[in-house]
Motif scaffolding. Structure first.
Motif, mmCIF file in Angstrom:
data_model
loop_
_atom_site.group_PDB
_atom_site.id
_atom_site.type_symbol
_atom_site.label_atom_id
_atom_site.label_comp_id
_atom_site.label_asym_id
_atom_site.label_seq_id
_atom_site.Cartn_x
_atom_site.Cartn_y
_atom_site.Cartn_z
ATOM 1 N N GLU A 13 0.846 -1.206 0.000
ATOM 2 C CA GLU A 13 0.000 0.000 0.000
ATOM 3 C C GLU A 13 0.876 1.250 0.000
ATOM 4 O OE1 GLU A 13 -3.164 0.132 2.980
ATOM 5 O OE2 GLU A 13 -3.047 2.335 2.869
ATOM 6 N N GLU A 14 2.011 1.159 0.680
ATOM 7 C CA GLU A 14 2.931 2.303 0.749
ATOM 8 C C GLU A 14 3.406 2.676 -0.663
ATOM 9 O OE1 GLU A 14 2.504 3.200 3.787
ATOM 10 O OE2 GLU A 14 3.661 4.968 3.274
ATOM 11 N N ASP A 15 3.696 1.631 -1.478
ATOM 12 C CA ASP A 15 4.138 1.897 -2.858
ATOM 13 C C ASP A 15 3.009 2.544 -3.660
ATOM 14 O OD1 ASP A 15 6.514 0.718 -2.209
ATOM 15 O OD2 ASP A 15 6.070 -1.223 -3.155
ATOM 16 N N VAL A 16 1.766 2.091 -3.395
ATOM 17 C CA VAL A 16 0.617 2.663 -4.121
ATOM 18 C C VAL A 16 0.519 4.154 -3.794
ATOM 19 C CG1 VAL A 16 -1.914 2.649 -4.302
ATOM 20 C CG2 VAL A 16 -0.650 0.476 -4.246
ATOM 21 N N LYS A 17 0.624 4.465 -2.494
ATOM 22 C CA LYS A 17 0.545 5.881 -2.089
ATOM 23 C C LYS A 17 1.642 6.683 -2.780
ATOM 24 C CE LYS A 17 -0.577 4.806 2.636
ATOM 25 N NZ LYS A 17 -0.131 4.933 3.997
ATOM 26 N N ASP A 18 2.874 6.148 -2.737
ATOM 27 C CA ASP A 18 4.002 6.899 -3.302
ATOM 28 C C ASP A 18 3.836 7.108 -4.811
ATOM 29 O OD1 ASP A 18 5.117 7.194 -0.843
ATOM 30 O OD2 ASP A 18 6.443 5.444 -1.006
ATOM 31 N N ALA A 19 3.231 6.125 -5.465
ATOM 32 C CA ALA A 19 3.016 6.272 -6.919
ATOM 33 C C ALA A 19 2.093 7.465 -7.189
ATOM 34 C CB ALA A 19 2.414 4.980 -7.480
ATOM 35 N N TYR A 20 1.031 7.581 -6.407
ATOM 36 C CA TYR A 20 0.105 8.709 -6.596
ATOM 37 C C TYR A 20 0.755 10.035 -6.203
ATOM 38 C CZ TYR A 20 -3.974 5.850 -7.767
ATOM 39 O OH TYR A 20 -4.870 5.017 -8.398
ATOM 40 N N ILE A 21 1.517 10.001 -5.111
ATOM 41 C CA ILE A 21 2.178 11.241 -4.649
ATOM 42 C C ILE A 21 3.080 11.782 -5.761
ATOM 43 C CG2 ILE A 21 3.958 12.116 -3.060
ATOM 44 C CD1 ILE A 21 2.663 10.256 -0.906
ATOM 45 N N LYS A 22 3.789 10.861 -6.388
ATOM 46 C CA LYS A 22 4.709 11.271 -7.465
ATOM 47 C C LYS A 22 3.915 11.783 -8.678
ATOM 48 C CE LYS A 22 7.642 8.938 -10.647
ATOM 49 N NZ LYS A 22 7.977 7.586 -11.031
ATOM 50 N N ALA A 23 2.911 11.011 -9.093
ATOM 51 C CA ALA A 23 2.173 11.376 -10.306
ATOM 52 C C ALA A 23 1.437 12.708 -10.148
ATOM 53 C CB ALA A 23 1.173 10.266 -10.650
ATOM 54 N N LEU A 24 0.956 12.976 -8.922
ATOM 55 C CA LEU A 24 0.186 14.211 -8.720
ATOM 56 C C LEU A 24 1.081 15.373 -8.295
ATOM 57 C CD1 LEU A 24 -2.861 12.625 -6.858
ATOM 58 C CD2 LEU A 24 -2.742 13.335 -9.258
ATOM 59 N N GLY A 25 2.350 15.083 -8.103
ATOM 60 C CA GLY A 25 3.302 16.137 -7.727
ATOM 61 C C GLY A 25 2.991 16.736 -6.365
ATOM 62 N N LEU A 26 2.520 15.910 -5.415
ATOM 63 C CA LEU A 26 2.194 16.454 -4.083
ATOM 64 C C LEU A 26 3.482 16.843 -3.365
ATOM 65 C CD1 LEU A 26 -0.536 13.940 -2.821
ATOM 66 C CD2 LEU A 26 -0.829 16.047 -4.129
ATOM 67 N N LYS A 27 3.509 18.051 -2.810
ATOM 68 C CA LYS A 27 4.736 18.492 -2.131
ATOM 69 C C LYS A 27 4.540 18.475 -0.610
ATOM 70 C CE LYS A 27 7.374 19.569 -5.690
ATOM 71 N NZ LYS A 27 6.464 19.308 -6.760
ATOM 72 N N GLN A 28 3.545 19.248 -0.138
ATOM 73 C CA GLN A 28 3.391 19.327 1.312
ATOM 74 C C GLN A 28 2.290 18.385 1.748
ATOM 75 O OE1 GLN A 28 2.950 23.583 1.970
ATOM 76 N NE2 GLN A 28 5.091 23.545 2.582
ATOM 77 N N TYR A 29 2.689 17.203 2.180
ATOM 78 C CA TYR A 29 1.694 16.214 2.591
ATOM 79 C C TYR A 29 2.185 15.502 3.839
ATOM 80 C CZ TYR A 29 4.975 13.007 0.458
ATOM 81 O OH TYR A 29 6.132 12.316 0.155
ATOM 82 N N THR A 30 1.227 14.881 4.558
ATOM 83 C CA THR A 30 1.640 14.012 5.659
ATOM 84 C C THR A 30 0.959 12.667 5.451
ATOM 85 O OG1 THR A 30 -0.201 14.859 6.974
ATOM 86 C CG2 THR A 30 1.948 15.815 7.418
ATOM 87 N N LYS A 31 1.537 11.644 6.040
ATOM 88 C CA LYS A 31 0.915 10.321 6.028
ATOM 89 C C LYS A 31 0.593 9.961 7.463
ATOM 90 C CE LYS A 31 3.418 8.275 2.111
ATOM 91 N NZ LYS A 31 4.512 7.325 1.820
ATOM 92 N N GLY A 32 -0.566 9.362 7.670
ATOM 93 C CA GLY A 32 -0.942 9.001 9.036
ATOM 94 C C GLY A 32 -2.251 8.242 9.004
#
Ligand SMILES: C[S@@+](CC[C@H](N)C(=O)[O-])C[C@H]1O[C@@H](n2cnc3c(N)ncnc32)[C@H](O)[C@@H]1O
Length: 396
Positions: A13-32
């Motif tokens: 699931e962590e890889d899935v999240k990171d894939a979206y973070i990269k594709a959407l260019g999210l900069k200021q985010y937190t995970k929790g």
């Protein structure tokens, strides 16, 4: 590499999240607890393909929790898994929180298909699902567009949450103003809330909010007060909407005299109710009894001690407070706790209970006439009779 390629390689699931973070260019985010959180959007993510409604059900649990705590919520919600993504405006889901028949799960992860089916009628027409294989580009464009258009959702200031909003204001803003007398906080608070950030929404208030460039300043009795730090100020106004609705303004202003800061240190009484419990109780009351409940209900705390349980109450006019020890009433009078409430000594287990165990208020004649009449009217189902809420932290 495209999103679909990254998702194909994802092992967790962590890889899935990171894939979206990269594709959407999210900069200021937190995970929790909320899987990915930015100011504008919250994501619920799953590794395996999952029904969007189920993922939204979990995410809405966290939105509800944040709203109850008076924290900010984002304008957009998204759910993602390794095959698809869906986006929805948070505003479209808000009516769910007014549905009193909904039984919410104890935690986000306990939101199951049964619960999801119950919320489906509210939201299923409001989200768009993008299969990533066919619609990756469309999804990323829609996401960027939505972020550009999304307006933050802020909590309105109403007669029911006035006291809680004031306490948070004192904590985050008032305490940052050097040299302000405790009794002046309410004046500065009203100057701040009756303003839309650019101009005052009400004239002739004793205090005024001014600006030096972007910097807020308060003016009271010819003295200007500056914030030691603007951080709390920005955070506070990211949560609440100002000014309050025009229909509430005069009523809110009337409550001004009852607003003196409270904090845990000033709590007294042998068995006092801690402030965080009071806060929680009022959150639940606001949620359960709905809009304007403090106007529609008379409240009687018949073992009020020194009155801490009601310090978050905004409408003292409808408040009756009694307790066993007259000395506790004296403490309330001296500390001006709930000053406009009706406060009196009364032993609710003995004073008006006759030999047969029946209640007869004429035995002690201690109950204020207004409360006695209200109880009688309610019992007689008289038209227009006010509902009575017994609010207590009981002694036994
Ligand atoms: C748990 S405390 C509630 C305290 C209160 N909510 C506060 O924060 O100060 C219970 C209170 O009930 C009062 N009490 C006990 N027996 C009572 C009675 N028979 N009638 C009225 N009050 C009573 C006690 O004196 C005590 O102040």
């Amino acid at each position: 590499m495209s999103l679909i390629d990254d998702l194909a390689k994802a092992k967790s699931e962590e890889d899935v999240k990171d894939a979206y973070i990269k594709a959407l260019g999210l900069k200021q985010y937190t995970k929790g607890l909320v899987d990915i959180q930015t100011l504008e959007i919250w994501f619920e993510s799953k590794d395996a393909p999952t029904a969007p409604i189920l993922m939204f059900a979990q995410l809405l649990f966290y939105v509800r929790d944040a709203r109850r705590k008076g924290e900010s919520i984002p304008p957009l919600l998204a759910v993602i898994d390794r095959e698809k993504a869906a986006i929805m405006e948070t505003a479209k889901a808000l009516p769910i929180f007014d549905d009193k028949s909904l039984e919410w799960p104890k935690s986000g992860s306990k939101a199951d298909t049964k619960f999801a089916a119950k919320i489906a009628p509210y939201i299923e027409a409001h989200f768009v699902v993008y299969p990533i294989k066919e619609g990756e580009k469309l999804f990323i464009e829609a996401f960027k567009q939505a972020i550009q258009n999304g307006r933050p959702i802020r909590t309105p200031i109403t007669p029911d949450n006035l006291r809680q909003v004031f306490d948070k204001w004192v904590e985050r803003i008032g305490r940052e103003l050097d040299g302000v007398a405790e009794s002046d906080y309410a004046l500065l608070f009203f100057a701040d809330i009756m303003h839309d950030g650019k101009k005052a929404a009400m004239e002739n208030l004793p205090a005024r909010l001014l600006h030096d460039g972007e910097k807020p300043l308060f003016l009271l009795n010819g003295v200007t007060y500056e914030l030691a730090s603007e951080r709390g100020y920005r955070q506070f106004w990211a949560i609440y909407h100002r000014p309050p609705e025009a229909e509430h303004r005069a009523y809110l202003l009337e409550r001004r005299d009852s607003l003196l800061p409270v904090d845990e240190r000033s709590f007294k009484g042998a068995f006092y109710t801690p402030l965080h419990i009071v806060d929680k109780a009022y959150e639940w009351l606001n949620m359960t009894l709905g809009r304007n409940w403090q106007k529609n209900y008379l409240v009687w705390d018949m073992c009020c001690g020194v009155g801490n349980l009601e310090v978050k109450h905004s409408n003292h006019r409808n408040l009756f407070m009694s307790t066993l020890d007259a000395a506790d009433i004296d403490v309330m009078l001296a500390s001006r706790t709930c000053a406009a409430a009706t406060r009196f000594q009364y032993d609710y287990l003995n004073d008006d209970v006759d030999a047969l165990g029946q209640i007869d208020y004429s035995l002690s004649n201690k109950l204020p006439l207004e409360l006695r009449t209200a109880i009688a009217d309610f019992k007689a189902k008289k038209k227009g009779a006010k509902k009575i809420l017994v609010l207590i932290n009981p002694p036994y």
